[in-house]
Design a protein around this motif. Structure first.
Motif, mmCIF file in Angstrom:
data_model
loop_
_atom_site.group_PDB
_atom_site.id
_atom_site.type_symbol
_atom_site.label_atom_id
_atom_site.label_comp_id
_atom_site.label_asym_id
_atom_site.label_seq_id
_atom_site.Cartn_x
_atom_site.Cartn_y
_atom_site.Cartn_z
ATOM 1 N N ALA A 158 0.874 23.695 -67.966
ATOM 2 C CA ALA A 158 0.859 22.284 -67.592
ATOM 3 C C ALA A 158 1.214 22.262 -66.119
ATOM 4 C CB ALA A 158 1.888 21.518 -68.413
ATOM 5 N N ASN A 166 6.716 23.431 -61.398
ATOM 6 C CA ASN A 166 7.980 22.739 -61.095
ATOM 7 C C ASN A 166 8.068 22.476 -59.591
ATOM 8 O OD1 ASN A 166 8.651 25.261 -60.069
ATOM 9 N ND2 ASN A 166 9.985 25.792 -61.770
ATOM 10 N N SER A 172 11.149 19.909 -63.474
ATOM 11 C CA SER A 172 9.783 20.043 -64.000
ATOM 12 C C SER A 172 9.458 18.997 -65.062
ATOM 13 C CB SER A 172 9.594 21.451 -64.587
ATOM 14 O OG SER A 172 10.435 21.623 -65.698
ATOM 15 N N GLY A 197 9.533 32.798 -72.377
ATOM 16 C CA GLY A 197 10.420 33.744 -71.701
ATOM 17 C C GLY A 197 11.840 33.216 -71.677
ATOM 18 N N THR A 198 12.793 34.098 -71.399
ATOM 19 C CA THR A 198 14.197 33.669 -71.317
ATOM 20 C C THR A 198 14.379 32.623 -70.206
ATOM 21 O OG1 THR A 198 14.577 35.574 -69.907
ATOM 22 C CG2 THR A 198 15.254 35.799 -72.208
ATOM 23 N N GLY A 199 13.543 32.716 -69.153
ATOM 24 C CA GLY A 199 13.653 31.776 -68.029
ATOM 25 C C GLY A 199 13.499 30.336 -68.493
ATOM 26 N N THR A 200 12.511 30.084 -69.342
ATOM 27 C CA THR A 200 12.267 28.732 -69.844
ATOM 28 C C THR A 200 13.418 28.282 -70.729
ATOM 29 O OG1 THR A 200 9.891 28.992 -69.716
ATOM 30 C CG2 THR A 200 10.684 27.376 -71.300
ATOM 31 N N ASP A 204 15.480 25.062 -69.588
ATOM 32 C CA ASP A 204 15.178 23.795 -70.267
ATOM 33 C C ASP A 204 15.816 23.643 -71.652
ATOM 34 O OD1 ASP A 204 13.547 23.400 -68.090
ATOM 35 O OD2 ASP A 204 11.677 23.876 -69.140
ATOM 36 N N HIS A 229 15.432 40.046 -71.437
ATOM 37 C CA HIS A 229 16.674 40.789 -71.672
ATOM 38 C C HIS A 229 17.932 39.944 -71.614
ATOM 39 C CE1 HIS A 229 14.551 44.567 -71.661
ATOM 40 N NE2 HIS A 229 13.935 44.226 -70.535
ATOM 41 N N ARG A 230 17.882 38.838 -70.864
ATOM 42 C CA ARG A 230 19.142 38.136 -70.614
ATOM 43 C C ARG A 230 19.784 37.605 -71.898
ATOM 44 N NH1 ARG A 230 17.204 34.280 -65.943
ATOM 45 N NH2 ARG A 230 15.215 35.080 -66.723
ATOM 46 N N HIS A 250 10.023 43.338 -71.755
ATOM 47 C CA HIS A 250 9.032 42.699 -70.877
ATOM 48 C C HIS A 250 7.640 43.165 -71.263
ATOM 49 C CE1 HIS A 250 11.944 41.774 -67.274
ATOM 50 N NE2 HIS A 250 12.288 41.181 -68.388
ATOM 51 N N GLY A 272 7.451 30.407 -69.438
ATOM 52 C CA GLY A 272 6.967 29.814 -68.195
ATOM 53 C C GLY A 272 5.949 30.678 -67.497
ATOM 54 N N THR A 274 6.159 33.243 -65.550
ATOM 55 C CA THR A 274 6.263 34.705 -65.577
ATOM 56 C C THR A 274 5.632 35.262 -66.846
ATOM 57 O OG1 THR A 274 8.348 34.450 -64.398
ATOM 58 C CG2 THR A 274 7.892 36.623 -65.321
ATOM 59 N N LEU A 275 5.982 34.670 -67.981
ATOM 60 C CA LEU A 275 5.471 35.175 -69.257
ATOM 61 C C LEU A 275 3.958 34.923 -69.374
ATOM 62 C CD1 LEU A 275 6.636 36.473 -71.906
ATOM 63 C CD2 LEU A 275 6.278 34.213 -72.908
#
Ligand SMILES: NC(=O)c1ccc[n+]([C@@H]2O[C@H](COP(=O)([O-])OP(=O)(O)OC[C@H]3O[C@@H](n4cnc5c(N)ncnc54)[C@H](OP(=O)(O)O)[C@@H]3O)[C@@H](O)[C@H]2O)c1
Length: 354
Positions: A158, A166, A172, A197-200, A204, A229-230, A250, A272, A274-275
């Motif tokens: 999106a 974002n 975002s 991914g862990t980032g999202t 959020d 991993h986080r 990953h 997000g 990256t994934l």
């Protein structure tokens, strides 16, 4: 006697019908039934996993006929009728039981469901086959997923007009409009699992439920897989019913293999950036839903970033989904593009194994 030209014409009708289905764990398939004068008297298509196959849909639309009347009919189908007992019974058996005299199909089934043509012949049905490039292209990515023994994979982005997910400060919500979000939720309701991914999750804390336009929950809720991993917080919105897991990797192939081992036939990669990029980079995006909002952010994260592409000739090429009439759709103020990777040309324009 129905001519080869008439069979070709009927195959176009079957292909058009196939496009009314939804891509996913099952291939798109269309069928039509011809009378002795080669007039189309019924068509059918497969809407998606859990729904009747195209051949059964066509037989239902045809209605009850005596075996004697059915013997003069020809069924034309884009893919060899299946021979296995899945969520629905084997099509080859249903066709033989209905008394259809002749079955003509375009693409040979190389999956676990194969053997339909042999079954039909053994049941006394005349079977013919003519490879057809358009019928193969219709499901080229589904065939690839089958050959790789993995689920069919949908990637969703999106983004703003300038391809951002974002703003520079990370904000975002919400780039796209309500109509886009309702559509994205209907997509969630069709898949077996969502991968993020862990980032999202850390940015959020999404629930990743599939909600109806009225805000209720769809009957089917996808499983959730978080890759990365986080360490995640104890309390996570997406953990609401326990149907989720984190994969500390990953390696997108490891994620896909785990999803297959869980029995999943259709995955949705929600991001997000990256994934989603890692899946596209690995040529694991079988289709792309791109929600495009009419806003320019001017900075922030690009929706996709492919390190392997350093010059235009290495760019990944997509096209609007060739089978579906609504591959470009207006959703409120947004536009949704439904894309697929270009088919990889094969020697004789048919299934690579033929
Ligand atoms: N507009 C949209 O469609 C949309 C959708 C989702 C998210 N977003 C936005 O995207 C932003 C987050 O972006 P993001 O790129 O950080 O999110 P992401 O792709 O969800 O997470 C990236 C993280 O996942 C892990 N990871 C998993 N697989 C990986 C792989 N193959 N390669 C590299 N890392 C991998 C890494 O973390 P570890 O260090 O933990 O391994 C990496 O830092 C948020 O602002 C969110 O709001 C937008």
């Amino acid at each position: 006697m129905i001519t080869a030209e008439q069979l070709k014409g009927a195959l176009r009708t079957a292909l058009e019908a196939a496009g009314r289905g939804r891509r996913g764990a099952n291939p798109l398939v269309g069928a039509c039934i011809l009378d002795a004068e080669a007039r189309v008297i019924a068509t059918g298509f497969h809407l998606g996993a859990g729904h009747p196959h195209a051949e059964i849909d066509a037989l239902r639309r045809l209605g009850l006929l005596s075996r004697q009347a059915a013997a003069g009919l020809t069924m034309v189908v884009t893919l060899e009728p299946c021979n296995h007992q899945g969520r629905t019974g084997p099509c080859s058996q249903a066709i033989a039981e209905a008394g259809i005299g002749h079955v003509h199909y375009a693409v040979r089934d190389e999956t676990a469901a194969s053997g339909g043509a042999d079954y039909l012949r053994s049941a006394g049905v005349t079977v013919s086959h003519a490879a057809d490039a358009a019928s193969w292209e219709l499901n080229h990515r589904w065939f690839k997923a089958q050959a790789e023994n993995r689920p069919f994979i949908t990637v969703k982005t999106a983004q703003s007009l300038d391809g951002r997910i974002n703003a520079p400060d990370g904000t975002s919500q919400w780039i796209t409009c309500d109509a886009s979000r309702i559509h994205a939720h209907s997509l969630r309701a069709q898949v077996d699992a969502i991968v993020v991914g862990t980032g999202t999750v850390l940015a959020d804390d999404p629930r990743l439920t599939a909600r109806t336009a009225a805000g209720g929950l769809h009957e089917h809720q996808p499983y959730r897989i978080v890759a990365g991993h986080r360490q995640l917080p104890e309390q996570l919105a997406l953990a609401y019913d326990g149907n989720w897991e984190q994969l500390r990797t990953h390696d997108v192939f490891e994620v896909v293999a785990r999803a297959r081992d869980l029995g999943f036939g259709h995955l949705l990669i929600e991001g997000g950036a990256t994934l989603a990029s890692a899946f596209i980079e690995a040529d694991l995006a079988d289709e792309l839903y791109c929600y495009q909002a009419p806003v320019i952010i001017g900075g922030g994260t690009a929706s996709v970033n492919l390190p392997s592409v350093t010059t235009l000739s290495q760019a990944r090429n997509f096209r609007l989904d060739a089978a579906q009439n609504d591959a470009v759709k207006r959703l409120g103020v947004d536009v949704l593009l439904h894309l697929e990777p270009l088919p990889v040309p094969v020697a004789n324009g048919s299934h690579p194994k033929e």
